[in-house]
Design an enzyme around this catalytic site. Structure first.
Site, PDB file in Angstrom:
ATOM      1  N   LEU B  65      -9.650   1.006   7.261  1.00 57.88           N
ATOM      2  CA  LEU B  65      -9.360   0.900   8.146  1.00 57.88           C
ATOM      3  C   LEU B  65      -9.636  -0.965   8.897  1.00 57.88           C
ATOM      4  O   LEU B  65      -9.434  -1.218   9.645  1.00 57.88           O
ATOM      5  CB  LEU B  65      -9.497   1.449   9.246  1.00 57.88           C
ATOM      6  CG  LEU B  65      -8.769   2.757   9.570  1.00 57.88           C
ATOM      7  CD1 LEU B  65      -9.203   4.060  10.227  1.00 57.88           C
ATOM      8  CD2 LEU B  65      -7.896   3.029   8.442  1.00 57.88           C
ATOM      9  N   ARG B  66     -10.513  -1.619   7.605  1.00 58.98           N
ATOM     10  CA  ARG B  66     -10.935  -2.844   8.081  1.00 58.98           C
ATOM     11  C   ARG B  66     -12.087  -3.170   9.172  1.00 58.98           C
ATOM     12  O   ARG B  66     -12.225  -4.364   9.041  1.00 58.98           O
ATOM     13  CB  ARG B  66      -9.457  -4.026   7.729  1.00 58.98           C
ATOM     14  CG  ARG B  66      -8.834  -3.592   7.608  1.00 58.98           C
ATOM     15  CD  ARG B  66      -9.416  -3.646   5.504  1.00 58.98           C
ATOM     16  NE  ARG B  66      -8.329  -3.871   4.690  1.00 58.98           N
ATOM     17  CZ  ARG B  66      -8.802  -3.534   3.192  1.00 58.98           C
ATOM     18  NH1 ARG B  66      -9.359  -3.344   2.875  1.00 58.98           N
ATOM     19  NH2 ARG B  66      -7.474  -3.757   2.355  1.00 58.98           N
ATOM     20  N   ASP B 307      -3.891   6.170   0.337  1.00 53.49           N
ATOM     21  CA  ASP B 307      -5.263   5.043  -0.160  1.00 53.49           C
ATOM     22  C   ASP B 307      -4.206   3.703   0.388  1.00 53.49           C
ATOM     23  O   ASP B 307      -4.716   2.806   0.025  1.00 53.49           O
ATOM     24  CB  ASP B 307      -4.324   4.574  -2.027  1.00 53.49           C
ATOM     25  CG  ASP B 307      -5.604   3.655  -2.145  1.00 53.49           C
ATOM     26  OD1 ASP B 307      -6.920   3.183  -1.775  1.00 53.49           O
ATOM     27  OD2 ASP B 307      -5.569   3.410  -3.211  1.00 53.49           O
ATOM     28  N   HIS B 311      -3.425  -5.115   4.911  1.00 54.59           N
ATOM     29  CA  HIS B 311      -4.246  -6.917   4.718  1.00 54.59           C
ATOM     30  C   HIS B 311      -3.406  -7.382   5.315  1.00 54.59           C
ATOM     31  O   HIS B 311      -2.279  -8.122   6.354  1.00 54.59           O
ATOM     32  CB  HIS B 311      -4.365  -6.981   3.730  1.00 54.59           C
ATOM     33  CG  HIS B 311      -4.744  -6.503   2.236  1.00 54.59           C
ATOM     34  ND1 HIS B 311      -6.131  -7.660   2.210  1.00 54.59           N
ATOM     35  CD2 HIS B 311      -4.735  -6.185   0.933  1.00 54.59           C
ATOM     36  CE1 HIS B 311      -6.658  -6.590   0.465  1.00 54.59           C
ATOM     37  NE2 HIS B 311      -5.846  -5.496   0.099  1.00 54.59           N
TER      38      HIS B 311
END
Lengths: 321, 439
Positions: B65-66, B307, B311
């Site tokens: 989830l960054r 997965d 980005h």
């Protein structure tokens, strides 16, 4: 490249990125156009005004002497303005992205980029993202393609052998890392060569190499039988340090082209090499400088072929009358 | 807390072997009853689920989830909201955040951000080694106590087999689950595409299938040696399926998942140099895809994960090998599962089980089922509703999906987590693809 980014709506060359997706007619047109430029080099005035007023930028993200020089000469002989940039030592080392570099140059009103880059797909990426009036010529991207090299090789082969349909061509050496080999294989198959054979140890062949349309041999002596055209590839030093080969001497023993081995091929076989050559590694000096070698002819042909490709790519813009 | 009745839908609850039209009754955040109406149940809210399917909320075994560290790419708020719109009520977070989830403080931070976002439940996976460097063990037990669900190596190599052995022994001592992404770093050789026809043609650095299968084989040996429970994540190769099938037959306590896109895409689908297809493990061959599908149908592969790897645009803007790997996949999870069913690769019950019952079993969670007393994590979807993958219909901050622009079938209409409605598709809007489908 199924989408054929390379061709405009009329099927004319817009970018020259790869041999893939180009048909026999177009490749033949490139060769014929190159033919018309080939005589020029021996004339007193070596220039035609075809690209007068056009600006061509050579973008070399990777070092090169031969390719860059012949592109510069080709552009100059077409009367274009040429700017050569070695980006390897310039913007990107300051962290500028590829796209930013391109955008900056675009705003300087250029008409064509000649790109060499060490990453496969870089020229394709630039062609996709650059302004629509700009043509992109791939001067080598990673391990993917080097289409002008392949075409100058085809030009040289045609000069000597005339016709492709009966030719058996052997490409010898580091196929795995070679963009030249990939483009040559595509060009030879498109032009209808009887056989393209690759000869190398397994460590220097990509997986499923036969799907490229080649036959495979791991033995130079067996592989050279009946061969009309021998193309030697350069062996990079780093192949030894990455454990792909034990040593230069063992490589030369197995895959180096010597006078003795050359005799196995057809008696009128020609020997080619995209350069720069490693004497005593992939090729013996006696062969490189011998009567069957056409290595220097390849270099001079490079100019004519690059003139052809550049003028054709600009032609589609209506730039040429 | 409110009482909710989800009425007259086709209830598919694989864990309880239910496939019936009826209602689900929820009160105080929990499932009260399924099919039979409890005495005197007066709902505050009724959700009409006719012509729809009611199933447990999806549990996703691998996401990124960054946050923390890369919030320019995505945030918990954006991604858990996207998850809610995709019917996902719980997701495991890979430990390769910045900083790595290798201390209780980072694990707690993650739990905090997740709670504030307020959508899906987040289960952080603890790093197996400190900083994921593969050399020193992390404080696994403290990490579990701080809320981690398992330990894992994300995509990072473990320095050597001795360290892996010790990590597994230590994990086994505390009965911890190892979520292992098998990849031999050296064989992988910094590749970006499957070592096959596509990479050969386009001159791309390639990764052989053996990079995965050798790591699977080694880890299986160590699973037997150490007694560690192992879950193999994001399998991509035929031989991995064969190995795990044999190991299970032999009696090892192992499980496996596959990323949804691996069940649909192969190297043949990659548009040349299109970075949307750059994923790790790479898209492999038709044969691999077939084995993965059969492995799923036959039970060798227990679960399907998204997965998910969102980005920013820049990460995907470059020559293929230089771009960052990963796809944004939460929102395509359900339509792609339904597509497997339509192609008769699996049954609908199997597909739902792979997203609910099975991951819950792997994680030993009391969820993934509509069992009375369980937290009311429920997904209601319309299997026939088509929608276009475009800016209007997309919630994730990452638009890096190869399915962009395509029309997909199957859409979640309601998602409940702990009895709260965390997603509700606008009434009627969904039937016109591309218009006003935002929740």
């Amino acid at each position: 490249m199924g989408d054929n980014l390379q061709l405009n709506s009329e099927g004319k060359l817009k970018h020259f990125l790869t041999i893939e997706g180009l048909d026999k007619n177009l490749l033949t047109e490139i060769l014929d156009t190159a033919e018309s430029f080939a005589g020029m080099s021996e004339q007193q005035v070596k220039k035609v005004p075809l690209l007068r007023g056009k600006t061509i930028v050579n973008l070399f993200f990777e070092n090169s002497t031969r390719t860059r020089t012949t592109f510069e000469l080709a552009a100059t002989r077409l009367s274009a303005d040429v700017l050569s940039m070695n980006i390897a030592t310039s913007a990107t080392s300051k962290g500028e992205s590829l796209l930013d570099t391109i955008r900056n140059l675009e705003s300087m009103f250029v008409d064509m980029f000649v790109v060499r880059h060490n990453i496969s797909g870089a020229a394709h990426f630039i062609a996709q993202h650059t302004a629509p009036h700009i043509s992109v010529i791939n001067a080598g991207d990673g391990q993917h393609a080097h289409p002008t090299q392949a075409m100058l090789d085809m030009f040289t082969i045609r000069q000597i052998k005339q016709d492709f349909s009966n030719l058996r061509v052997a490409i010898i050496g580091d196929i795995l890392h070679s963009r030249v080999a990939r483009s040559q294989i595509l060009a030879l198959n498109t032009l209808g060569a009887a056989e393209v054979r690759v000869i190398a140890p397994k460590t220097l062949l990509p997986a499923h190499v036969e799907t490229l349309g080649v036959t495979v041999s791991h033995n130079l002596k067996e592989g050279l039988k009946d061969i009309d055209v021998i193309i030697m590839l350069r062996l990079q030093k780093e192949r030894m340090t990455s454990a792909l080969l034990p040593s230069e001497s063992e490589y030369f023993k197995c895959f180096g082209l010597t006078e003795d081995k050359l005799k196995i091929a057809r008696p009128d076989a020609i020997v080619m090499h995209p350069g720069p050559i490693n004497r005593g590694v992939e090729i013996d000096s006696k062969v490189a400088d011998g009567p069957q070698s056409v290595i220097l002819k390849q270099v001079s042909n490079g100019i004519a072929v690059r003139m052809a490709v550049m003028s054709m790519a600009m032609q589609r813009q209506g730039a040429l009358s | 807390m409110s009482r909710i009745q989800i009425s007259q839908g086709r209830i598919i609850d694989p864990a309880n072997k239910i496939d019936h039209v009826g209602s689900v009754y929820i009160a105080d955040g929990k499932i009260v009853s399924v099919l039979s109406e409890p005495d005197g149940f007066r709902p505050d809210r009724t959700i009409d689920a006719s012509d729809r399917i009611i199933c447990p909320g999806f549990i996703d075994l691998s996401t990124r989830l960054r946050e923390p560290g890369q919030s320019r790419k995505a945030t918990f708020a954006s991604e858990t909201r996207a998850a809610a719109s995709a019917g996902i009520t719980a997701m495991c977070l890979q430990p390769d955040t910045v900083p790595v989830i290798d201390t209780p403080a980072v694990a707690e931070l993650v739990k905090d951000i997740a709670e504030k976002a307020g959508y899906a439940q987040i289960y952080p996976i603890a790093a197996l080694s400190q900083k994921l460097e593969g050399t020193e063990l992390s404080n696994m037990l403290s990490l579990m106590q701080a809320g981690c669900i398992a330990v894992g190596n994300a995509n990072q190599p473990v320095r050597n087999l001795l360290i892996l052995r010790r990590a597994m022994e230590y994990a086994a001592s505390h009965d911890l689950l190892l979520m292992f992404r098998p990849n031999d770093y050296w064989l992988g050789n910094n590749g970006c595409a499957h070592e096959g026809v596509f990479a050969t043609r386009y001159g791309l650095p390639s990764i052989p299938e053996a990079a995965e299968t050798i790591a699977v084989a080694q880890c299986l040996e160590l699973a037997e040696l150490t007694g560690c429970r192992v879950h193999f994540g994001q399998l991509s190769g035929k031989r991995s399926v064969i190995r795990i099938h044999q190991a299970k037959k032999y009696g090892l306590d192992v499980s496996a998942d596959v990323a949804m896109h691996q069940l649909h895409l192969t190297e043949n689908d990659i548009a040349p140099f299109d970075s949307a297809y750059h994923v790790l493990p790479p898209l492999r061959t038709e044969e691999d895809k077939e084995y993965l599908r059969q492995g799923l149908a036959g039970g060798t592969i227990n679960s399907i994960c998204s997965d998910h790897q969102p980005h920013d645009i820049d990460a995907k803007l470059g020559a293929f090998p230089e771009t960052e790997p990963g796809m944004s996949t939460l929102e395509t999870l359900l339509p792609l599962m339904l597509s497997l069913v339509a192609q008769r690769a699996i049954t609908l019950t199997q597909g739902i089980a792979a997203l609910t019952e099975k991951p819950a079993q792997i994680l030993r969670l009391r969820s993934g089922a509509l069992t009375p007393g369980f937290s009311a994590d429920v997904c209601v979807f319309d299997p026939e509703l088509t929608w276009q993958v475009n800016q209007d219909n997309w919630q994730s901050q990452g638009v890096n999906t190869p399915f962009w622009g395509q029309t997909l079938k199957g859409r979640v209409t309601h998602t409940l987590q702990g009895g709260r409605i965390i997603h509700e598709l606008e009434q009627g809007a969904g039937h016109v693809p591309g218009h006003g489908l935002r929740a």
